[in-house]
Design a protein around this motif. Sequence first.
Motif, short mmCIF file in Angstrom:
data_model
loop_
_atom_site.label_atom_id
_atom_site.label_comp_id
_atom_site.label_asym_id
_atom_site.label_seq_id
_atom_site.Cartn_x
_atom_site.Cartn_y
_atom_site.Cartn_z
N GLN A 198 0.85 -1.18 0.00
CA GLN A 198 0.00 0.00 0.00
C GLN A 198 0.89 1.23 0.00
OE1 GLN A 198 -3.32 0.19 2.66
NE2 GLN A 198 -3.79 2.30 2.13
N PRO A 199 1.24 1.73 -1.18
CA PRO A 199 2.12 2.89 -1.28
C PRO A 199 1.62 4.05 -0.42
CG PRO A 199 1.78 1.95 -3.44
CD PRO A 199 0.84 1.23 -2.52
N GLY A 200 2.57 4.71 0.21
CA GLY A 200 2.24 5.80 1.11
C GLY A 200 2.16 5.35 2.56
N PHE A 201 1.76 4.09 2.76
CA PHE A 201 1.62 3.56 4.10
C PHE A 201 2.58 2.40 4.35
CE2 PHE A 201 -2.11 6.02 3.45
CZ PHE A 201 -2.41 6.54 4.71
N SER A 202 2.68 1.49 3.41
CA SER A 202 3.63 0.39 3.55
C SER A 202 3.77 -0.33 2.23
CB SER A 202 3.15 -0.60 4.63
OG SER A 202 4.04 -1.70 4.72
N SER A 203 4.93 -0.19 1.62
CA SER A 203 5.22 -0.90 0.37
C SER A 203 6.72 -0.91 0.16
CB SER A 203 4.51 -0.23 -0.82
OG SER A 203 5.00 1.08 -1.02
N LEU A 204 7.18 -1.82 -0.69
CA LEU A 204 8.60 -1.92 -1.00
C LEU A 204 8.98 -0.91 -2.07
CD1 LEU A 204 8.97 -5.81 -1.07
CD2 LEU A 204 10.03 -4.27 0.58
N ASP A 205 10.10 -0.21 -1.85
CA ASP A 205 10.57 0.73 -2.86
C ASP A 205 11.48 0.00 -3.84
OD1 ASP A 205 13.03 0.39 -1.61
OD2 ASP A 205 13.05 2.36 -0.67
N ASP A 206 12.10 0.75 -4.74
CA ASP A 206 12.94 0.14 -5.77
C ASP A 206 14.17 -0.54 -5.19
OD1 ASP A 206 11.18 1.04 -7.70
OD2 ASP A 206 12.32 2.88 -8.12
N GLY A 207 14.54 -0.14 -3.97
CA GLY A 207 15.68 -0.77 -3.30
C GLY A 207 15.28 -1.91 -2.40
N ASP A 208 14.04 -2.39 -2.53
CA ASP A 208 13.51 -3.51 -1.73
C ASP A 208 13.46 -3.16 -0.24
OD1 ASP A 208 12.34 -6.04 -1.95
OD2 ASP A 208 14.16 -7.03 -1.22
N GLN A 209 13.20 -1.88 0.07
CA GLN A 209 13.06 -1.43 1.44
C GLN A 209 11.61 -0.98 1.67
OE1 GLN A 209 15.73 -1.31 3.83
NE2 GLN A 209 16.64 -2.59 2.23
N ARG A 221 8.74 1.32 2.83
CA ARG A 221 8.57 2.76 3.05
C ARG A 221 7.09 3.04 3.30
NH1 ARG A 221 13.58 3.94 4.31
NH2 ARG A 221 15.06 3.35 2.64
N GLY A 222 6.81 4.08 4.08
CA GLY A 222 5.43 4.50 4.29
C GLY A 222 5.18 4.97 5.70
N LEU A 223 4.03 5.56 5.91
CA LEU A 223 3.66 6.10 7.22
C LEU A 223 3.64 5.00 8.27
CD1 LEU A 223 2.62 8.81 8.55
CD2 LEU A 223 0.33 7.89 8.22
N ASP A 224 3.03 3.86 7.95
CA ASP A 224 2.95 2.77 8.92
C ASP A 224 4.32 2.19 9.24
OD1 ASP A 224 0.23 2.97 9.17
OD2 ASP A 224 -0.23 1.35 7.77
N THR A 225 5.18 2.08 8.24
CA THR A 225 6.50 1.51 8.49
C THR A 225 7.36 2.47 9.30
OG1 THR A 225 7.31 2.28 6.34
CG2 THR A 225 6.45 0.05 6.46
N ASP A 226 7.14 3.77 9.15
CA ASP A 226 7.88 4.74 9.97
C ASP A 226 7.45 4.67 11.43
OD1 ASP A 226 9.62 5.68 8.09
OD2 ASP A 226 8.45 7.47 7.58
N VAL A 227 6.20 4.28 11.68
CA VAL A 227 5.77 4.06 13.06
C VAL A 227 6.56 2.89 13.66
CG1 VAL A 227 3.84 3.34 14.52
CG2 VAL A 227 3.48 5.04 12.74
N CYS A 228 6.75 1.83 12.88
CA CYS A 228 7.56 0.69 13.33
C CYS A 228 8.98 1.15 13.65
CB CYS A 228 7.60 -0.39 12.26
SG CYS A 228 6.00 -1.03 11.73
N ARG A 229 9.54 1.98 12.80
CA ARG A 229 10.90 2.48 13.02
C ARG A 229 10.98 3.33 14.28
NH1 ARG A 229 10.30 2.74 7.27
NH2 ARG A 229 11.75 1.28 6.27
N ALA A 230 9.94 4.11 14.53
CA ALA A 230 9.93 4.94 15.73
C ALA A 230 9.97 4.07 16.98
CB ALA A 230 8.70 5.85 15.74
N VAL A 231 9.21 2.98 16.98
CA VAL A 231 9.19 2.08 18.13
C VAL A 231 10.57 1.44 18.31
CG1 VAL A 231 8.19 -0.04 19.06
CG2 VAL A 231 6.72 1.65 17.95
N ALA A 232 11.21 1.05 17.21
CA ALA A 232 12.55 0.47 17.30
C ALA A 232 13.56 1.49 17.82
CB ALA A 232 12.99 -0.05 15.93
N ALA A 233 13.43 2.74 17.40
CA ALA A 233 14.34 3.78 17.89
C ALA A 233 14.17 3.97 19.39
CB ALA A 233 14.07 5.09 17.15
N ALA A 234 12.92 3.93 19.88
CA ALA A 234 12.66 4.11 21.31
C ALA A 234 13.15 2.91 22.11
CB ALA A 234 11.17 4.32 21.55
N ALA A 235 12.85 1.71 21.63
CA ALA A 235 13.12 0.49 22.41
C ALA A 235 14.56 0.02 22.29
CB ALA A 235 12.18 -0.62 21.96
#
Length: 338
Positions: free
Chosen positions: A43-54, A56-70
């Motif tokens: 779901q582009p914009g919220f969670s999808s793989l980019d051209d580098g197979d990473q 990206r999206g709003l939802d995935t950045d929430v996951c990253r925020a939790v990892a940064a905190a924990a």
Amino acid sequence: MKTVRWLSISACALVPVFALANTLTLEKVQSRDSVRCGVNAAQPGFSSLDDGDQYRGLDTDVCRAVAAAALGDASKVDFVPLDSVERFTALQSGEVDLLSRTTTWSSSRDTTLGLQFTGVTYYDGQAFMVASDLGVQSAEDLDGAAVCTQSGTTSELNLSDYFRINDMSYDAVVFDSPEQSIAGFEAGRCDVLSSDASQLYAQRMQLADPNMAVVLPEIISKEPLGPAVRQGDDQWFNIVKWSLFAMLNAEEYGVTSENVDEQRSTNNPDIARLLGQDGNYGEGMGLNEDWAYQIIKQVGNYAEIYERNVGADSNFKIARGLNALWKDGGIQYAPPIR
């Protein structure tokens, strides 16, 4: 960042969730040195793989925020792609530590599935997308239409309610995934595609000719989307909840990933508490005092993750609307850190 996919678990064989939840999730995450986050596969914009197979999206950045905190490192996330049917089972069983997958917070999900929603990352609503050549201007013109939608979502129930209330009929064409539903729409298997407006904007961009479709103006439901965790672990619930609140407070105080180091010497007591310069507000969650600093430095504040994924700096250009801060006419609001 890693993408993993574990063995799927039958929705008919739910594991007792409270027994699993009694094991402190933070301890498991720290022992594993990664956060397992259930997300949408495409779901582009919220969670999808980019051209580098990473992812990206709003939802995935929430996951990253939790990892940064924990863990102090936003990259330590194992993204687990889940469809709409298996997502709750994956969280209940412990396959993932949190679910950040455009999931609507509703009473039944919050009270009968052993889950807890931690906040709203995006205020959304269900809409309709129709083929442009049909000339339809309003959802009230859809009587008798064939409507594509997705199984295991609130969209199915909302459709039934809307057409019944408006004394109209429709033929449901149900698919298991967003990819199948947009393919069915593009192939002409239905006249209308109905889902959350955010998803429709993303799916429209995936059409060979985006101009072949138009999203109608009516919003027929409330769809507060946000992360969910298992019930029974208040510590982890608080970590995920306050990771979002930290980003919202940072936007309100004008703290960004670019100026956060400079802001650590501020005289503003709100900012000092947010960044761990005045008191240790991470201690009660089992986190370091700089937990919010790490989120902002590595991931950004809420405005930053919104604009780059779905807002002005993205292909979608979705206005903030209800997702603006309370002081800017929206309803995004975070309790203070103090």
